[in-house]
Design a protein around this motif. Sequence first.
Motif: not given
Length: 504
Positions: A69-80
Motif C-alpha cells: 500500500g501507500r504507493g509502494r511498488d515491488i520490483v522483483l529481480v531474478g538473477h540466473d
Amino acid sequence: MTVFILVAGAFTGPYVWRDTAARLAAEGAEVHTVALTGLGEGPADPGAAVDLETHVADVLAVIDSVDVGRGRDIVLVGHDYGVHPALGAADRRARSVARIVHLDSGMPQDGVPALAAVPDQRLREELSGGGRRQTGALPPPARDGWPRWGSTAGLSEAALDGLTALAAPQPLGTLLQPLRLTGAGAAIPVTGVLCTGNGPGIEMVQLRVDVGDQAFQALADPRVTFFELPTGHWPMLSCPVELAEVLIDAAAGRGHRLTPADGAHPPAHLRPFLLDVPERPRERTGNTDLYLPEGPGPHPAVVFVHGGPVPAGTRPTPRDWPALRGYAGHVAGHGAVGVTLDHRLHAVTDYERAAEDVAAAVARVRADPRVDADRIALWFFSGGGPLTADWLAAPPAWLRCLAVNYPILAPLPNWGVVGGRFHPVRAVAHAGELPIVLVRAGREMAEIAATVEEFLTEAARRGAAVEVVDVPEGRHGFETHDSTDEARAAVRRAVGAVLAHLRA
C-alpha cells in the motif's frame, strides 16, 4: 517508495546482494533478499525434497510480507536461475508486482524446466537422462569451474574466492521440475539487464527480433526495456554500484526499447546492399544459388556463407537477403561465380549440421563444369564464423582464400559447450599459408569484438596470413546498416583481395 525483492541464482544466496542492496537502501529503497530453501539455509526436514515449487513458495512468502500500500511498488529481480522462482511467484501475485527484472537470465516458458537454461550442454544432457529422480543436489562449482555457469569477467580474485567458499549445492528438483505459468503475470512490465561479458547485448537481441525469431518477438513490446552492463555473469559482485543504478532506472520504467519487426520499416538485413550491383540471373539448385559471370569458364568461385542462428521459419531465407545477393552479383561482375546458400544454423547447437550443409554445397559447386574446382574462396559472415574452423584446421589445396566479415570466432560464454571443433581461434594454428581476409567493424558488439581480437592475436602468434580490412565507423552487418563511402571502399577492397588470391 520502491521495494526490491532480490532472488539469487544457482548455488548462491542472499550474501551475493550485499553491496547492491546497500546501495539501493542508500537511495531510499526498501530491499529484501530471498533465502531459497536448500541453498545454504537448509529445509526444515533434511530428508524433504526441494524443487522449483519450494523456491516459488519462498519468493511468495517475501512478497506477502511486504505492505504494497501507500504507493509502494515491488520490483522483483531474478538473477540466473533465480528468475524461474521469481516468475512463478509473480504469476500468482500479479497484482502485487510492478516490474520483473531478468538479470542476465533467459526467458523461461511455461512447462520448461530451469535445466534448459543451463549453459553447459554436456551437463544438461547428463542431468536430463530419462527416469532421473528429482532428489539430491548438484555440487557447487570448484573455483575454476564457475565459467561453465557464466563468464567470471570483472570478478576480483577475492570475489571469486568468496563466491566459491559460500556456494551451496543446488537441489536437483529446482532444475528438473517444469515451471508452471498461468499467464496471469504476462502484463507485468519487464526489464532485461544484459551482461555483455557473458552473452549478447541489446544489438544482438534486436537482430533476433529483426529476423523474425518468434521467441524474441514479445521483447519488442513497449512494456519491455533493456540495459547493458559491460561485465560477466555476476554483476552484483563485479559492479554492484552500477547494477544498483540500473535497477533504480529500471524501476522508473527507463531503458532501451526494441523496434518491432512490424513491416513498417525494413529490418537492417533486408535493406539494400550498399553497392549498386546490376541484377544478374541466378541458377537455383537445392539450397544453393549460382550467379554466373560472362563467358564459358571455367571460372573461380566465391561461396558466401551466411551467419546466424537464423530461425527455421525466417522468410526470405538468407540466400535472398540483399547483402548476400549483392556480394554474389558483384563478384560475378568481376569474373568469378558468386554462390549463396542456405544452411541449417537455427540454434547454437546446430553448427555440426550447418557444417554438413556448407561442405555439401561446396562439393556441388566444385563439381559444376563452369567452375574451376581448384580456385575456390569461402566467405563467412557473423555467426557463421565458427564454421571456418574446419577449413582453417585442414585447408584443402583448392581453397585459395578464406574471408570473414564481422565474425564470431570463438564460442560466446553463454553458449555453453558447443564442441572443440567449431573454435576458429584454436584452428588458426593449422591454417598454414592460407590467405585470410578479415573485415572488422569498428563499432562491433563488444562480445563479438573480443573474439576477433583473440583470433588476431593467435593468428599473429602462429604466423597466419591475415589481411585486415577495417571499417572504423561500421557496425555489425554494415553492408546494409552503413551506406557510407568508407563502407563501400571496404567492400571493394575486401572483394579485390579475395579475387586477387583466386587469380594468383
